[in-house]
Design a protein around this motif. Structure first.
Motif, PDB file in Angstrom:
ATOM      1  N   LEU A  31       0.889  -1.226  -0.049  1.00  0.00           N
ATOM      2  CA  LEU A  31      -0.144  -0.063   0.145  1.00  0.00           C
ATOM      3  C   LEU A  31       0.969   1.357   0.085  1.00  0.00           C
ATOM      4  CD1 LEU A  31      -2.532  -1.122   2.698  1.00  0.00           C
ATOM      5  CD2 LEU A  31      -2.851  -1.230   0.332  1.00  0.00           C
ATOM      6  N   GLY A  32       0.425   2.366  -0.733  1.00  0.00           N
ATOM      7  CA  GLY A  32       1.079   3.650  -0.498  1.00  0.00           C
ATOM      8  C   GLY A  32       0.748   4.380   0.562  1.00  0.00           C
ATOM      9  N   PRO A  33       0.989   5.381   0.735  1.00  0.00           N
ATOM     10  CA  PRO A  33       0.751   6.319   2.012  1.00  0.00           C
ATOM     11  C   PRO A  33      -0.503   6.707   2.233  1.00  0.00           C
ATOM     12  CG  PRO A  33       2.554   7.391   0.669  1.00  0.00           C
ATOM     13  CD  PRO A  33       2.070   6.254  -0.230  1.00  0.00           C
ATOM     14  N   SER A  34      -1.487   6.916   1.153  1.00  0.00           N
ATOM     15  CA  SER A  34      -2.899   7.320   1.484  1.00  0.00           C
ATOM     16  C   SER A  34      -3.733   6.177   1.683  1.00  0.00           C
ATOM     17  CB  SER A  34      -3.466   8.113   0.183  1.00  0.00           C
ATOM     18  OG  SER A  34      -2.678   9.477  -0.134  1.00  0.00           O
ATOM     19  N   GLU A  35      -3.150   4.962   0.896  1.00  0.00           N
ATOM     20  CA  GLU A  35      -3.907   3.679   1.110  1.00  0.00           C
ATOM     21  C   GLU A  35      -3.731   3.236   2.558  1.00  0.00           C
ATOM     22  OE1 GLU A  35      -3.705   1.636  -3.155  1.00  0.00           O
ATOM     23  OE2 GLU A  35      -1.783   1.646  -2.122  1.00  0.00           O
ATOM     24  N   LEU A  36      -2.552   3.251   3.155  1.00  0.00           N
ATOM     25  CA  LEU A  36      -2.172   2.917   4.288  1.00  0.00           C
ATOM     26  C   LEU A  36      -3.030   3.636   5.364  1.00  0.00           C
ATOM     27  CD1 LEU A  36       1.683   2.460   4.540  1.00  0.00           C
ATOM     28  CD2 LEU A  36      -0.168   0.886   5.068  1.00  0.00           C
ATOM     29  N   ARG A  37      -3.128   4.837   5.273  1.00  0.00           N
ATOM     30  CA  ARG A  37      -4.065   5.710   6.192  1.00  0.00           C
ATOM     31  C   ARG A  37      -5.539   5.055   6.092  1.00  0.00           C
ATOM     32  NH1 ARG A  37      -1.057   9.955   4.305  1.00  0.00           N
ATOM     33  NH2 ARG A  37      -2.649  10.567   2.886  1.00  0.00           N
ATOM     34  N   MET A  76       6.647   0.177 -12.790  1.00  0.00           N
ATOM     35  CA  MET A  76       5.645  -0.477 -12.057  1.00  0.00           C
ATOM     36  C   MET A  76       5.980  -1.025 -10.577  1.00  0.00           C
ATOM     37  SD  MET A  76       2.590  -0.904 -11.549  1.00  0.00           S
ATOM     38  CE  MET A  76       1.636  -1.604  -9.994  1.00  0.00           C
ATOM     39  N   ALA A  77       5.585  -0.622  -9.442  1.00  0.00           N
ATOM     40  CA  ALA A  77       5.977  -0.851  -8.125  1.00  0.00           C
ATOM     41  C   ALA A  77       4.603  -0.869  -7.387  1.00  0.00           C
ATOM     42  CB  ALA A  77       6.984   0.013  -7.781  1.00  0.00           C
ATOM     43  N   TRP A  78       4.660  -1.784  -6.605  1.00  0.00           N
ATOM     44  CA  TRP A  78       3.516  -1.686  -5.674  1.00  0.00           C
ATOM     45  C   TRP A  78       2.895  -0.378  -5.088  1.00  0.00           C
ATOM     46  CZ3 TRP A  78       0.404  -5.995  -5.528  1.00  0.00           C
ATOM     47  CH2 TRP A  78       1.037  -7.018  -5.754  1.00  0.00           C
ATOM     48  N   ARG A  79       3.978   0.462  -4.679  1.00  0.00           N
ATOM     49  CA  ARG A  79       3.792   1.525  -3.601  1.00  0.00           C
ATOM     50  C   ARG A  79       3.366   2.709  -4.667  1.00  0.00           C
ATOM     51  NH1 ARG A  79       4.054   2.423   1.570  1.00  0.00           N
ATOM     52  NH2 ARG A  79       5.017   4.245   1.416  1.00  0.00           N
ATOM     53  N   ALA A  80       3.628   2.667  -5.945  1.00  0.00           N
ATOM     54  CA  ALA A  80       3.946   3.641  -7.017  1.00  0.00           C
ATOM     55  C   ALA A  80       2.458   3.726  -7.529  1.00  0.00           C
ATOM     56  CB  ALA A  80       4.984   3.586  -8.220  1.00  0.00           C
ATOM     57  N   CYS A  81       1.693   2.817  -7.352  1.00  0.00           N
ATOM     58  CA  CYS A  81       0.222   2.856  -7.747  1.00  0.00           C
ATOM     59  C   CYS A  81      -0.834   2.790  -6.610  1.00  0.00           C
ATOM     60  CB  CYS A  81       0.236   1.663  -8.743  1.00  0.00           C
ATOM     61  SG  CYS A  81      -1.669   1.356  -9.244  1.00  0.00           S
ATOM     62  N   GLU A  82      -1.389   3.646  -6.463  1.00  0.00           N
ATOM     63  CA  GLU A  82      -2.448   3.723  -5.428  1.00  0.00           C
ATOM     64  C   GLU A  82      -3.809   3.705  -6.075  1.00  0.00           C
ATOM     65  OE1 GLU A  82      -1.345   5.721  -1.251  1.00  0.00           O
ATOM     66  OE2 GLU A  82      -1.164   7.156  -2.846  1.00  0.00           O
ATOM     67  N   ILE A  83      -4.714   3.066  -5.409  1.00  0.00           N
ATOM     68  CA  ILE A  83      -6.091   3.046  -5.809  1.00  0.00           C
ATOM     69  C   ILE A  83      -6.950   3.651  -4.373  1.00  0.00           C
ATOM     70  CG2 ILE A  83      -8.099   1.661  -6.346  1.00  0.00           C
ATOM     71  CD1 ILE A  83      -4.748   0.611  -7.057  1.00  0.00           C
ATOM     72  N   LEU A  84      -7.394   4.830  -4.735  1.00  0.00           N
ATOM     73  CA  LEU A  84      -8.099   5.686  -3.919  1.00  0.00           C
ATOM     74  C   LEU A  84      -9.712   5.677  -4.232  1.00  0.00           C
ATOM     75  CD1 LEU A  84      -5.425   8.440  -3.352  1.00  0.00           C
ATOM     76  CD2 LEU A  84      -5.802   6.247  -1.920  1.00  0.00           C
ATOM     77  N   ASN A  85     -10.434   6.262  -3.411  1.00  0.00           N
ATOM     78  CA  ASN A  85     -11.894   6.727  -3.768  1.00  0.00           C
ATOM     79  C   ASN A  85     -12.245   8.115  -3.634  1.00  0.00           C
ATOM     80  OD1 ASN A  85     -11.773   3.755  -2.242  1.00  0.00           O
ATOM     81  ND2 ASN A  85     -13.450   3.769  -3.571  1.00  0.00           N
ATOM     82  N   LEU A  86     -12.869   8.570  -4.730  1.00  0.00           N
ATOM     83  CA  LEU A  86     -13.570   9.808  -4.624  1.00  0.00           C
ATOM     84  C   LEU A  86     -14.488   9.965  -3.592  1.00  0.00           C
ATOM     85  CD1 LEU A  86     -13.692  10.552  -8.499  1.00  0.00           C
ATOM     86  CD2 LEU A  86     -11.997  11.169  -7.168  1.00  0.00           C
ATOM     87  N   PRO A  87     -14.951  11.029  -3.114  1.00  0.00           N
ATOM     88  CA  PRO A  87     -16.032  11.188  -2.290  1.00  0.00           C
ATOM     89  C   PRO A  87     -17.212  10.441  -2.622  1.00  0.00           C
ATOM     90  CG  PRO A  87     -14.987  13.710  -2.719  1.00  0.00           C
ATOM     91  CD  PRO A  87     -14.562  12.461  -3.931  1.00  0.00           C
ATOM     92  N   GLY A  88     -17.403  10.242  -3.518  1.00  0.00           N
ATOM     93  CA  GLY A  88     -18.801   9.389  -3.964  1.00  0.00           C
ATOM     94  C   GLY A  88     -18.457   7.829  -3.727  1.00  0.00           C
ATOM     95  N   GLY A  89     -17.289   7.511  -3.802  1.00  0.00           N
ATOM     96  CA  GLY A  89     -16.916   6.058  -3.545  1.00  0.00           C
ATOM     97  C   GLY A  89     -16.033   5.500  -4.848  1.00  0.00           C
TER      98      GLY A  89
END
Length: 150
Positions: A31-37, A76-89
């Motif tokens: 997980l990247g930094p935002s995903e870890l939170r 390509m590296a695990w932490r270089a790619c984050e999957i986040l969610n917009l406010p609507g999901g």
């Protein structure tokens, strides 16, 4: 124009077993930094919810690596790619460092979908050119970064 499609199915039980053996090191590797939170917040509320989140991100990164045709090879590296969610999901890709530069230099944009049930997480990624007219002539303007999920 679509340049790549990737899909992945991940056994959440396998992620749970890996977590039991490796703990936080496993999450920090994937997980990247935002995903870890987000992971820590979800896991603090309900352990299974955190592990499902980890499984969906693992699956989505595998699917993304397939869609761009690199597998898990630089840039390509695990932490270089984050999957986040917009406010609507809606899940969105956020790329960092050399991977972001590589992706932008090719004028690419990616779309991701994730889903999970008790035992499985699945994801689907489509990568396309941002502007077909620019396909072989460099990137167009980058999309704005999605907001943090906090």
């Amino acid at each position: 124009m679509i340049v790549g499609i990737g899909t992945d199915v991940c056994d959440v039980r396998r992620i749970r077993e890996t977590w039991a053996r490796r703990g936080e090191r496993f999450a920090e590797r994937v997980l990247g930094p935002s995903e870890l939170r987000v992971f820590h917040a979800r896991r603090a509320r309900v352990e299974a919810r955190g592990l499902s989140y980890l499984a969906t991100r693992f699956s989505a990164k595998e699917a993304f690596s397939k869609a761009i045709g690199l597998g898990m090879h630089m840039p390509m590296a695990w932490r270089a790619c984050e999957i986040l969610n917009l406010p609507g999901g809606q899940p969105v890709l956020r790329l960092h460092g050399a991977l972001a530069a590589w992706f932008d230099a090719r004028g690419l944009v990616g779309h991701v979908s994730v889903s999970d049930e008790t035992d499985y997480a699945t994801s689907f990624v489509v990568v396309e050119t941002r502007d077909p007219a620019l396909r072989d002539h460099g990137p167009s303007r980058p999309d704005p970064a999605p907001p943090d999920p906090a």
